[in-house]
Design an enzyme around this catalytic site. Structure first.
Site, mmCIF file in Angstrom:
data_model
loop_
_atom_site.group_PDB
_atom_site.id
_atom_site.type_symbol
_atom_site.label_atom_id
_atom_site.label_comp_id
_atom_site.label_asym_id
_atom_site.label_seq_id
_atom_site.Cartn_x
_atom_site.Cartn_y
_atom_site.Cartn_z
ATOM 1 N N ASP A 47 73.597 75.320 54.842
ATOM 2 C CA ASP A 47 73.156 73.862 55.492
ATOM 3 C C ASP A 47 74.325 72.855 55.001
ATOM 4 O O ASP A 47 74.795 71.987 55.879
ATOM 5 C CB ASP A 47 71.992 73.562 54.755
ATOM 6 C CG ASP A 47 70.666 74.377 55.560
ATOM 7 O OD1 ASP A 47 70.840 75.471 56.068
ATOM 8 O OD2 ASP A 47 69.384 73.893 55.880
ATOM 9 N N SER A 92 62.506 76.968 51.527
ATOM 10 C CA SER A 92 63.272 75.631 50.943
ATOM 11 C C SER A 92 63.322 75.645 49.463
ATOM 12 O O SER A 92 61.936 75.630 48.937
ATOM 13 C CB SER A 92 62.884 74.344 51.625
ATOM 14 O OG SER A 92 63.406 73.409 50.648
ATOM 15 N N ARG A 102 67.994 64.434 40.563
ATOM 16 C CA ARG A 102 68.527 63.696 41.609
ATOM 17 C C ARG A 102 69.228 62.626 41.077
ATOM 18 O O ARG A 102 70.481 62.351 41.430
ATOM 19 C CB ARG A 102 67.552 63.279 42.723
ATOM 20 C CG ARG A 102 66.763 64.401 43.205
ATOM 21 C CD ARG A 102 67.724 65.384 44.087
ATOM 22 N NE ARG A 102 66.924 66.498 44.293
ATOM 23 C CZ ARG A 102 67.225 67.771 44.192
ATOM 24 N NH1 ARG A 102 68.171 68.037 43.527
ATOM 25 N NH2 ARG A 102 66.335 68.770 44.760
ATOM 26 N N ASP A 159 63.672 63.514 48.069
ATOM 27 C CA ASP A 159 65.051 63.875 47.467
ATOM 28 C C ASP A 159 65.984 62.583 48.125
ATOM 29 O O ASP A 159 66.970 62.066 47.510
ATOM 30 C CB ASP A 159 65.729 65.261 47.571
ATOM 31 C CG ASP A 159 64.777 66.105 46.547
ATOM 32 O OD1 ASP A 159 64.360 65.554 45.493
ATOM 33 O OD2 ASP A 159 64.617 67.534 47.233
HETATM 34 N N1 ARG Z 1 58.329 68.385 46.210
HETATM 35 C C1 ARG Z 1 59.295 68.530 44.975
HETATM 36 C C2 ARG Z 1 59.565 67.067 44.750
HETATM 37 O O1 ARG Z 1 59.620 66.257 45.428
HETATM 38 C C3 ARG Z 1 60.555 69.443 45.281
HETATM 39 C C4 ARG Z 1 61.553 69.105 46.300
HETATM 40 C C5 ARG Z 1 62.697 69.904 46.417
HETATM 41 N N2 ARG Z 1 62.129 71.192 46.714
HETATM 42 C C6 ARG Z 1 62.499 72.000 47.485
HETATM 43 N N3 ARG Z 1 62.089 73.154 47.768
HETATM 44 N N4 ARG Z 1 63.317 71.704 48.576
HETATM 45 O O2 ARG Z 1 60.344 66.898 43.795
#
Ligand code: ARG
Length: 403
Positions: A16, A179, A96, A125
């Site tokens: 990606d 994901s 992040r 994110d």
């Molecule tokens: N839902 C979680 C959060 O907002 C994880 C987000 C990222 N995880 C993922 N599998 N893309 O912190």
């Protein structure tokens, strides 16, 4: 479209973000610098270099951020015993701001006017990355290809890759994969079958923990040393923050500790279901509460617990670099001055339980609490008066209302 001179892309090296890399080069016709952070995701990072080179990237940054991640982000959060919605240890949320900090740092260093990330338009994110950039350097623009391009499906994404000669690994050709976001604190898995919260998660979703049913039949005892609220040793051996968390991930994983199947409320106001594995973090949270139980004053401990949900929500929502998070952090850090000592836990089939705790700064007084005769002056008549005064308004209330 605004003219962009140079972009720093948060680049995993995977399919990606490789497509995003190509798309940025095509769309903006400018130099793209790639930044790949080692957060302990347990993946080879050299492919990121090879893949970036393949599309002509000249400035490729691969940086080991494991120690900084654990000491400056995970540990401060653990001091607060932070849990979002009572359960989530915030493993993705806390990574992040660190990534954003380095994106901004590199952008400044190389004179880039924009940073880019591969987070999608429905998630948390994107918010976390971009709020962090706002707080650190508002002059830097943010490019979020998933919100900007016309690619709307997995099929279109793969077509774009074919058209631009980006190799698609055979396991990525079929339907969309889960994901997954992984780092030293956790693995998070979302999507596919998990999108139906009524479906039981299949076993192969779990990556770093065994099923508690298959965990060893003999418990394992582990002792964690704390200093100023931070874990510093395992079984008497001093360790750096990242080494310590790595060690506990191994231990916890073998005993099936830290699995969580959760439906949570995203900041962007949709519910989502995810599977989390946070073995070391779960052990540390339990141990930290254990050492706090003997070293914190009652009112101090309760105040910490009151602000904890607020603090956790700030991190979840992407406000790590906001003044109110820093204010709460100062309060939390101040509370940790005497949070030192050792906690012993028993790891057994998915549970981590405190079985003993000791501290040179303990407030616990066996002499005071004992059922036997005590040497400390404690007048039992004081307790009688204490209850009588606390009951005063209850007696007035019931006298008026009746029962
Ligand atoms: N839902 C979680 C959060 O907002 C994880 C987000 C990222 N995880 C993922 N599998 N893309 O912190």
């Amino acid at each position: 479209m605004t003219k962009i001179e140079k972009i720093v892309l948060s680049y995993s090296g995977g399919l990606d973000t490789s497509i995003i890399l190509k798309w940025l080069q095509e769309t903006y016709g400018c130099e793209v610098v790639t930044f790949t952070a080692d957060l302990g995701q347990g993946e080879e990072l050299e492919p990121a270099r090879a893949n970036a080179e393949m599309v002509g990237v000249k400035d490729i940054r691969i940086v080991d951020l494991r120690e900084e991640f654990v000491s400056d982000f995970v540990f401060p959060m653990l001091r607060a015993n932070a849990l979002y919605e009572g359960q989530y240890l915030l493993g993705s949320s806390i990574a992040r701001p660190l990534i954003a900090k380095h994106l901004v740092g590199i952008a400044r260093e190389v004179g880039a006017d924009a940073v880019a990330h591969g987070a999608t338009g429905k998630g948390n994110d994107q918010i976390r990355f971009e709020l962090a950039v706002n707080a650190l350097d508002p002059s830097i623009k943010v490019i979020a290809p998933w919100r900007q391009w016309n690619i709307r499906s997995r099929m279109q994404l793969l077509e774009y890759a074919e058209k631009h000669h980006i190799p698609v690994p055979s396991d990525k050709r079929g339907e969309a994969p889960f994901s997954i976001d992984a780092n030293l604190l956790h693995t998070s898995t979302e999507g596919k079958i998990l999108e139906n919260p009524a479906e039981v998660a299949p076993d192969h979703v779990y990556q770093r923990t065994v099923d508690p049913v298959d965990a060893p039949d003999t418990p394992e005892i582990v002792t964690i040393g704390f200093d100023w609220g931070d874990p510093v040793s395992v079984n008497g051996k001093s360790m750096t923050p990242a080494a310590l968390l790595t060690e506990l991930n191994g231990l916890g994983g073998r005993h099936g500790i830290g699995r969580l199947d959760l439906v949570e409320n995203r900041f962007i106001d949709m519910k989502s279901r995810g599977i989390y594995e946070t073995p070391g973090g779960t052990i540390l949270l339990t141990a930290h509460r254990g050492i706090e139980s003997i070293t914190l004053d009652r009112a101090a401990a309760h105040l910490k617990d009151e602000i904890m949900p607020r603090y956790a929500e700030l991190i979840y929502n992407g406000f790590w670099f906001a003044p109110e998070r820093e204010m709460l952090q100062a309060l939390i850090d101040h509370s940790q001055a005497f949070v030192s000592g050792e906690v012993t836990l028993r790891l057994y089939k998915g549970s981590a339980s405190v079985i003993s705790r000791a501290s040179p700064c303990s407030l616990y007084s066996a002499d005071l609490v004992t059922f036997e005769e005590s040497t400390i002056a404690f007048d039992h008549h004081d307790a009688e008066g204490f209850i009588r005064l606390n009951g005063l308004r209850l007696r007035s209330w019931v006298a008026r209302n009746g029962r």
